[in-house]
Design a protein around this motif. Structure first.
Motif, PDB file in Angstrom:
ATOM      1  N   ASP A 172       0.996  -1.158  -0.252  1.00 59.96           N
ATOM      2  CA  ASP A 172      -0.074  -0.007   0.073  1.00 59.96           C
ATOM      3  C   ASP A 172       1.042   1.043  -0.072  1.00 59.96           C
ATOM      4  N   HIS A 173       1.635   1.399  -1.028  1.00 62.86           N
ATOM      5  CA  HIS A 173       2.620   2.437  -1.183  1.00 62.86           C
ATOM      6  C   HIS A 173       1.730   3.930  -0.931  1.00 62.86           C
ATOM      7  N   ASP A 174       2.077   4.756  -0.279  1.00 66.38           N
ATOM      8  CA  ASP A 174       1.614   5.900  -0.093  1.00 66.38           C
ATOM      9  C   ASP A 174       2.174   7.099  -1.258  1.00 66.38           C
ATOM     10  N   ALA A 175       1.254   7.392  -2.163  1.00 66.69           N
ATOM     11  CA  ALA A 175       1.714   8.103  -3.182  1.00 66.69           C
ATOM     12  C   ALA A 175       1.764   9.554  -2.960  1.00 66.69           C
ATOM     13  N   SER A 176       1.024  10.068  -1.989  1.00 65.69           N
ATOM     14  CA  SER A 176       0.962  11.785  -1.476  1.00 65.69           C
ATOM     15  C   SER A 176       1.210  11.761   0.178  1.00 65.69           C
ATOM     16  N   PRO A 177       2.565  11.749   0.376  1.00 66.36           N
ATOM     17  CA  PRO A 177       2.801  11.727   1.808  1.00 66.36           C
ATOM     18  C   PRO A 177       2.300  13.113   2.218  1.00 66.36           C
ATOM     19  N   ASP A 178       2.197  13.317   3.651  1.00 68.74           N
ATOM     20  CA  ASP A 178       1.949  14.569   4.283  1.00 68.74           C
ATOM     21  C   ASP A 178       2.757  15.610   4.250  1.00 68.74           C
ATOM     22  N   PRO A 179       2.557  16.779   3.881  1.00 69.85           N
ATOM     23  CA  PRO A 179       3.523  17.838   4.040  1.00 69.85           C
ATOM     24  C   PRO A 179       4.420  17.915   5.493  1.00 69.85           C
ATOM     25  N   GLY A 180       5.411  17.955   5.489  1.00 66.75           N
ATOM     26  CA  GLY A 180       6.441  17.993   6.511  1.00 66.75           C
ATOM     27  C   GLY A 180       6.686  16.589   7.422  1.00 66.75           C
ATOM     28  N   ALA A 181       5.893  15.518   6.533  1.00 63.71           N
ATOM     29  CA  ALA A 181       6.402  14.282   7.223  1.00 63.71           C
ATOM     30  C   ALA A 181       7.756  13.745   7.012  1.00 63.71           C
ATOM     31  N   PRO A 182       8.095  12.982   8.016  1.00 64.69           N
ATOM     32  CA  PRO A 182       9.435  12.650   7.667  1.00 64.69           C
ATOM     33  C   PRO A 182       9.500  11.474   6.467  1.00 64.69           C
ATOM     34  N   ARG A 183      10.740  11.317   6.017  1.00 67.95           N
ATOM     35  CA  ARG A 183      11.328  10.439   4.847  1.00 67.95           C
ATOM     36  C   ARG A 183      11.865   9.326   5.469  1.00 67.95           C
ATOM     37  N   VAL A 184      11.559   7.812   5.055  1.00 62.41           N
ATOM     38  CA  VAL A 184      11.953   6.883   5.752  1.00 62.41           C
ATOM     39  C   VAL A 184      12.723   5.970   4.470  1.00 62.41           C
ATOM     40  N   ILE A 185      14.113   5.670   4.247  1.00 62.59           N
ATOM     41  CA  ILE A 185      14.683   5.256   3.288  1.00 62.59           C
ATOM     42  C   ILE A 185      14.792   3.741   3.852  1.00 62.59           C
ATOM     43  N   VAL A 186      14.446   2.558   3.314  1.00 60.21           N
ATOM     44  CA  VAL A 186      14.563   1.303   3.791  1.00 60.21           C
ATOM     45  C   VAL A 186      15.708   0.734   2.775  1.00 60.21           C
ATOM     46  N   THR A 187      16.799   0.212   3.417  1.00 61.65           N
ATOM     47  CA  THR A 187      17.937  -0.137   2.527  1.00 61.65           C
ATOM     48  C   THR A 187      18.380  -1.684   3.107  1.00 61.65           C
ATOM     49  N   GLY A 188      19.203  -2.314   2.505  1.00 62.77           N
ATOM     50  CA  GLY A 188      19.744  -3.425   3.117  1.00 62.77           C
ATOM     51  C   GLY A 188      19.906  -4.581   1.921  1.00 62.77           C
ATOM     52  N   PHE A 189      19.809  -5.895   2.638  1.00 57.85           N
ATOM     53  CA  PHE A 189      20.046  -6.941   2.102  1.00 57.85           C
ATOM     54  C   PHE A 189      19.363  -8.253   2.496  1.00 57.85           C
ATOM     55  N   ALA A 190      18.588  -8.889   1.567  1.00 57.21           N
ATOM     56  CA  ALA A 190      18.140 -10.097   1.983  1.00 57.21           C
ATOM     57  C   ALA A 190      18.251 -11.012   1.028  1.00 57.21           C
ATOM     58  N   PHE A 191      18.634 -12.246   1.787  1.00 58.28           N
ATOM     59  CA  PHE A 191      19.214 -13.815   1.101  1.00 58.28           C
ATOM     60  C   PHE A 191      18.341 -14.859   1.779  1.00 58.28           C
ATOM     61  N   TRP A 192      17.495 -15.318   0.929  1.00 61.42           N
ATOM     62  CA  TRP A 192      16.555 -16.440   1.586  1.00 61.42           C
ATOM     63  C   TRP A 192      15.663 -15.830   2.521  1.00 61.42           C
ATOM     64  N   GLY A 193      15.432 -14.624   2.341  1.00 64.33           N
ATOM     65  CA  GLY A 193      14.519 -13.772   3.486  1.00 64.33           C
ATOM     66  C   GLY A 193      13.797 -12.768   2.864  1.00 64.33           C
ATOM     67  N   GLY A 194      13.176 -11.983   3.740  1.00 62.79           N
ATOM     68  CA  GLY A 194      12.441 -10.760   3.189  1.00 62.79           C
ATOM     69  C   GLY A 194      12.218  -9.682   4.074  1.00 62.79           C
ATOM     70  N   VAL A 195      12.321  -8.582   3.544  1.00 62.99           N
ATOM     71  CA  VAL A 195      11.931  -7.221   4.384  1.00 62.99           C
ATOM     72  C   VAL A 195      10.691  -6.543   3.828  1.00 62.99           C
ATOM     73  N   GLU A 196       9.753  -6.329   4.472  1.00 61.82           N
ATOM     74  CA  GLU A 196       8.291  -5.927   4.232  1.00 61.82           C
ATOM     75  C   GLU A 196       7.951  -4.412   4.929  1.00 61.82           C
ATOM     76  N   VAL A 197       7.483  -3.434   4.112  1.00 68.49           N
ATOM     77  CA  VAL A 197       7.177  -2.376   4.700  1.00 68.49           C
ATOM     78  C   VAL A 197       5.669  -2.302   4.653  1.00 68.49           C
ATOM     79  N   GLN A 198       4.936  -1.759   5.980  1.00 63.76           N
ATOM     80  CA  GLN A 198       3.498  -1.724   5.860  1.00 63.76           C
ATOM     81  C   GLN A 198       3.328  -0.403   6.195  1.00 63.76           C
ATOM     82  N   HIS A 199       2.075   0.064   5.628  1.00 60.21           N
ATOM     83  CA  HIS A 199       1.637   1.383   6.151  1.00 60.21           C
ATOM     84  C   HIS A 199       0.371   1.103   6.944  1.00 60.21           C
ATOM     85  N   LYS A 200       0.246   1.375   8.386  1.00 63.46           N
ATOM     86  CA  LYS A 200      -0.682   0.977   9.162  1.00 63.46           C
ATOM     87  C   LYS A 200      -0.909   2.027  10.304  1.00 63.46           C
TER      88      LYS A 200
END
Length: 258
Positions: A172-200
């Motif tokens: 559920d990517h948020d295409a219109s973030p709130d003005p002044g909201a922080p920016r979160v950069i999710v980076t890294g490496f996944a091997f036989w695994g996964g990283v999931e971002v959820q907007h809740k």
């Protein structure tokens, strides 16, 4: 209905269209129950277009687009500024080896948060967190494990991770973030695994929204009940009127025969 011929007689279908507008207005909070009942009674008493038109003159037609977008409430000035506090984070790393970790609740996200999971999992919850900067980096290394990053609605998320027999996924990517909201950069490496971002939303907000939906449903049921009761009363009055007219005609004919 039209304003050009207010003297024309209204039909049952015209009254039903007006009651539909009133019912929608009640469900949306434009009318309270007392106003709804008053206008509903006036609807079933109306005989012409001229009597029906004023009942919904100040209400939008069904399906009309709202004057203000209702998809997301407008951001309150300074609402995010109070959560970007500067300084150092209260926690800067987390590790799970054949186990798990959680970072949630009231905490301060540093400019860079490093996390590692091997045969395990982790949860990084930012919904109630403060932020040390307007842009923070969540670095996730997942080896045969998984991580979940939970952000509140309105936060911009940038995915920069690499997955090998694994992946980085944002729900559920948020295409219109709130003005002044922080920016979160999710980076890294996944091997036989996964990283999931959820907007809740938070659990408290979820309960509040659930209660609002429940109350809206109760209001709609009450409105439908009032609508059906008023319609039944109107049809009963019409039947009684027709029966009265028939009795009067029979009486006139009987006296006329004499």
């Amino acid at each position: 209905m039209t304003d050009d011929a207010p003297e024309l007689r209204a039909s049952d279908a015209d009254r039903e269209r007006v009651t539909e507008v009133l019912r929608d207005a009640l469900a949306e909070g434009r009318l309270d129950m007392e106003e709804f009942e008053e206008r509903l009674e006036a609807t079933y008493k109306a005989r012409t277009y001229g009597e029906l038109t004023p009942i919904t003159r100040d209400l939008p037609a069904p399906g009309a687009p709202p004057a203000v977008s209702l998809n997301k409430p407008p951001a309150v000035s300074g609402s995010w500024a109070g959560r970007i506090v500067g300084g150092e984070g209260s926690s800067s790393w987390a590790v799970a080896v054949m186990s798990g970790f959680q970072r949630k609740g009231r905490w301060t996200v540093p400019k860079r948060f490093n996390s590692f999971a091997f045969w395990g999992g982790g949860e990084i919850d930012l919904r109630e967190a403060n932020f040390a900067d307007g842009e923070v980096v969540i670095n996730c290394i997942a080896i045969m494990g998984g991580m979940s990053v939970i952000v509140p609605p309105g936060v911009e998320v940038v995915m920069r991770g690499i997955g090998i027999m694994g992946g980085f996924d944002e729900r559920d990517h948020d295409a219109s973030p709130d003005p002044g909201a922080p920016r979160v950069i999710v980076t890294g490496f996944a091997f036989w695994g996964g990283v999931e971002v959820q907007h809740k939303v938070t659990k408290a907000e979820s309960r509040r929204l659930k209660e609002e939906r429940r109350q809206d449903e109760l209001d709609r049921r009450s409105a439908r009940h009032e609508l059906h009761a008023a319609r039944d009363d109107w049809h009963r009055e019409r039947r009684e009127q027709r029966e009265e007219w028939r009795r009067e005609r029979r009486e006139r004919r009987r006296h006329g025969d004499r």
